[in-house]
Design an enzyme around this catalytic site. Structure first.
Site, PDB file in Angstrom:
ATOM      1  N   ARG A  47       1.016  -1.032  -0.044  1.00  0.00           N
ATOM      2  CA  ARG A  47       0.110   0.052  -0.003  1.00  0.00           C
ATOM      3  C   ARG A  47       0.769   1.084   0.164  1.00  0.00           C
ATOM      4  O   ARG A  47       2.057   1.175   0.019  1.00  0.00           O
ATOM      5  CB  ARG A  47      -0.922  -0.068   1.100  1.00  0.00           C
ATOM      6  N   GLY A  48       0.238   2.515  -0.157  1.00  0.00           N
ATOM      7  CA  GLY A  48       1.127   3.729  -0.372  1.00  0.00           C
ATOM      8  C   GLY A  48       0.989   3.840  -1.787  1.00  0.00           C
ATOM      9  O   GLY A  48       1.298   2.891  -2.442  1.00  0.00           O
ATOM     10  N   ALA A  49       0.937   5.195  -2.146  1.00  0.00           N
ATOM     11  CA  ALA A  49       0.808   5.425  -3.524  1.00  0.00           C
ATOM     12  C   ALA A  49       1.878   5.057  -4.340  1.00  0.00           C
ATOM     13  O   ALA A  49       1.496   4.233  -5.487  1.00  0.00           O
ATOM     14  CB  ALA A  49       0.402   6.942  -3.938  1.00  0.00           C
ATOM     15  N   ARG A 100      -7.550  -0.127  -6.787  1.00  0.00           N
ATOM     16  CA  ARG A 100      -7.763   0.908  -5.751  1.00  0.00           C
ATOM     17  C   ARG A 100      -7.787   2.307  -6.709  1.00  0.00           C
ATOM     18  O   ARG A 100      -6.920   2.459  -7.526  1.00  0.00           O
ATOM     19  CB  ARG A 100      -6.613   1.166  -4.778  1.00  0.00           C
ATOM     20  N   GLN A 206      -1.742   2.645   9.911  1.00  0.00           N
ATOM     21  CA  GLN A 206      -0.535   2.509   9.184  1.00  0.00           C
ATOM     22  C   GLN A 206       0.507   3.260   9.854  1.00  0.00           C
ATOM     23  O   GLN A 206       1.644   3.134   9.855  1.00  0.00           O
ATOM     24  CB  GLN A 206      -0.488   3.035   7.723  1.00  0.00           C
ATOM     25  N   ASP A 247      -1.541  10.887  -2.112  1.00  0.00           N
ATOM     26  CA  ASP A 247      -2.006  10.063  -3.120  1.00  0.00           C
ATOM     27  C   ASP A 247      -2.475  10.701  -4.554  1.00  0.00           C
ATOM     28  O   ASP A 247      -2.243   9.875  -5.419  1.00  0.00           O
ATOM     29  CB  ASP A 247      -3.375   9.239  -2.593  1.00  0.00           C
ATOM     30  N   ASN A 257      -4.989  12.657   0.594  1.00  0.00           N
ATOM     31  CA  ASN A 257      -4.325  11.841   1.234  1.00  0.00           C
ATOM     32  C   ASN A 257      -4.772  10.945   2.286  1.00  0.00           C
ATOM     33  O   ASN A 257      -6.151  11.318   2.457  1.00  0.00           O
ATOM     34  CB  ASN A 257      -3.069  12.494   1.754  1.00  0.00           C
ATOM     35  N   LYS A 258      -4.414  10.350   2.920  1.00  0.00           N
ATOM     36  CA  LYS A 258      -5.150   9.458   4.002  1.00  0.00           C
ATOM     37  C   LYS A 258      -6.109  10.226   4.845  1.00  0.00           C
ATOM     38  O   LYS A 258      -5.817  11.348   5.418  1.00  0.00           O
ATOM     39  CB  LYS A 258      -4.026   8.787   4.893  1.00  0.00           C
TER      40      LYS A 258
HETATM   41  O1  MRU Z   1      -4.551   3.279   2.476  1.00  0.00           O
HETATM   42  P1  MRU Z   1      -2.813   3.606   2.004  1.00  0.00           P
HETATM   43  O2  MRU Z   1      -2.111   2.988   3.189  1.00  0.00           O
HETATM   44  O3  MRU Z   1      -2.514   3.048   0.970  1.00  0.00           O
HETATM   45  O4  MRU Z   1      -2.685   5.254   2.130  1.00  0.00           O
HETATM   46  C1  MRU Z   1      -1.436   5.581   1.964  1.00  0.00           C
HETATM   47  C2  MRU Z   1      -1.503   6.970   2.259  1.00  0.00           C
HETATM   48  O5  MRU Z   1      -2.478   7.759   2.409  1.00  0.00           O
HETATM   49  C3  MRU Z   1      -0.085   7.781   1.842  1.00  0.00           C
HETATM   50  O6  MRU Z   1       0.048   8.818   2.741  1.00  0.00           O
HETATM   51  C4  MRU Z   1       0.125   8.112   0.528  1.00  0.00           C
HETATM   52  O7  MRU Z   1       0.040   6.910  -0.247  1.00  0.00           O
HETATM   53  C5  MRU Z   1       1.577   8.512   0.453  1.00  0.00           C
HETATM   54  S1  MRU Z   1       2.902   7.268   0.411  1.00  0.00           S
HETATM   55  C6  MRU Z   1       4.233   8.021   0.055  1.00  0.00           C
END
Ligand code: MRU
Length: 352
Positions: A47-49, A100, A206, A247, A257-258
């Site tokens: 996970r994470g963009a 996603r 996370q 994201d 973002n999250k």
């Molecule tokens: O749902 P996730 O864990 O994939 O969400 C991740 C985030 O929101 C991060 O902050 C974002 O992807 C940036 S990661 C460098």
């Protein structure tokens, strides 16, 4: 670099450090097919963009490998080959694209994979090798970009020694090193004893599970807080900056973002703490004019009902579970990228 590998391409398979098991177990999930990668993205093994983008590139490669496998020893014509790839590439793209919806890096990486030329008779023969080389180079490119962002961020933030971060924008969320946590790593590498406050990041934790794990592993001071403590923290302690990932960043400078990022940005402004998003250019989406036009993923309500099989709510309950939110440009002091620190949407367009 970070002291762990988020993903690795080994002997035709994608190895992923299983982020659903951290911090208690460091297990590897082996993805040997397109379907394995789609599942790993959906279930947030990865996970994470930027990490989703890199994994999708390998998913694309695995899809192409499977598509061509059955044809290898047959005497097929150029026309057959063309038809197989014409339809198959679309199916692979769509399967990965719908895993996603919010992080634009997924789409960016798939488009990068689509650039590999396949339509000429000569090119079609070594198409698979070219796709493989492209996926490997996208992963390396992401790591290199993070290292560059880290240097730019560390130069810019100078003696910053106490920051607040949300979710996980670290080595785990990228090919390696991290965006927000990459800047923190680069500051630490300059001999500054930086201290990080990490939010736990409800509902999937996370921050508590991943950010705390990776910072502690790399000997960076980390203190965990619950999401609701951010305002009190910024009112009562000297926090030099808030650093978060992103994201998707839209043309008007909004940052998606999250979930919880928006609330922190408002509290930061109220407390006089500068708020920075840290992201590679692959997170910038100039085709979308504003954050409110971005599809926000809504995830299973069970994530809010409890964690790890432990349910703490009643069964019948109305629950809202958006995974991301939109932070309007006016709350953002700057976006730290590999092209420099962007102050506003005008600069975003100028640097593109
Ligand atoms: O749902 P996730 O864990 O994939 O969400 C991740 C985030 O929101 C991060 O902050 C974002 O992807 C940036 S990661 C460098």
């Amino acid at each position: 670099m970070s002291s762990f590998k988020t993903m690795e391409w080994v002997d035709g398979s994608l190895l992923l450090l299983d982020q659903t098991k951290l911090p208690h177990r460091e297990e590897i999930v082996v993805c040997s097919s397109l379907e394995d990668v789609c599942m790993a993205i959906k279930e947030m093994v990865v996970r994470g963009a930027p990490a989703i983008g890199c994994a999708a590139a390998f998913g694309y490669l695995l899809g192409i490998k499977a598509l061509l496998k059955n044809q290898k020893h047959k005497n097929i014509t150029y026309k057959n080959h063309y038809d197989i790839l014409f339809e198959g590439r679309k199916t692979i793209y769509q399967a990965l694209h719908k895993t996603r919806p919010t992080a634009v890096n997924l789409e960016w990486a798939l488009k990068q994979m689509e650039i590999v030329n396949w339509e000429d008779q000569e090119l079609i023969n070594d198409y698979e090798e070219k796709v493989e080389a492209r996926a490997i180079s996208l992963l390396q490119q992401d790591i290199d970009t993070n290292l560059k962002i880290g240097e730019i961020g560390a130069n810019f933030l100078g003696n910053c020694s106490c920051v607040l971060t949300h979710c996980n924008a670290g080595g785990l969320a990228t090919g390696g090193y991290g965006t927000a946590l990459g800047v923190i790593r680069s500051i630490k590498n300059r001999g500054i004893d930086i201290e990080v406050f990490a939010t736990e990041t409800r509902p999937l934790l996370q921050g508590a599970r991943l950010t705390a794990w990776e910072l502690a592993k790399d000997s960076i001071q980390v203190t965990l807080i619950t999401d609701g403590m951010c305002g009190a923290l910024m009112r009562t302690r000297k926090i030099d900056a808030v650093l978060v990932g992103a994201d998707r960043i839209t043309a008007n400078g909004d940052v998606v973002n999250k979930i919880g990022t928006y609330s922190i940005s408002v509290l930061a402004k109220e407390s006089g703490v500068p708020f920075y998003a840290v992201a590679p250019w692959s997170t910038i989406d100039l085709h979308t004019s504003q954050g409110d036009d971005v599809e926000i993923e809504e995830r299973d309500v069970k994530e809010v009902m409890g964690f790890g099989g432990n349910i703490w709510t009643q069964q019948e309950l109305k629950i809202f579970n958006p995974a991301f939110d939109v932070t309007p440009e006016k709350y953002i002091s700057g976006i730290i990228t590999e092209k420099g620190v962007i102050r506003n949407s005008r600069e975003l367009l100028d640097r593109s």
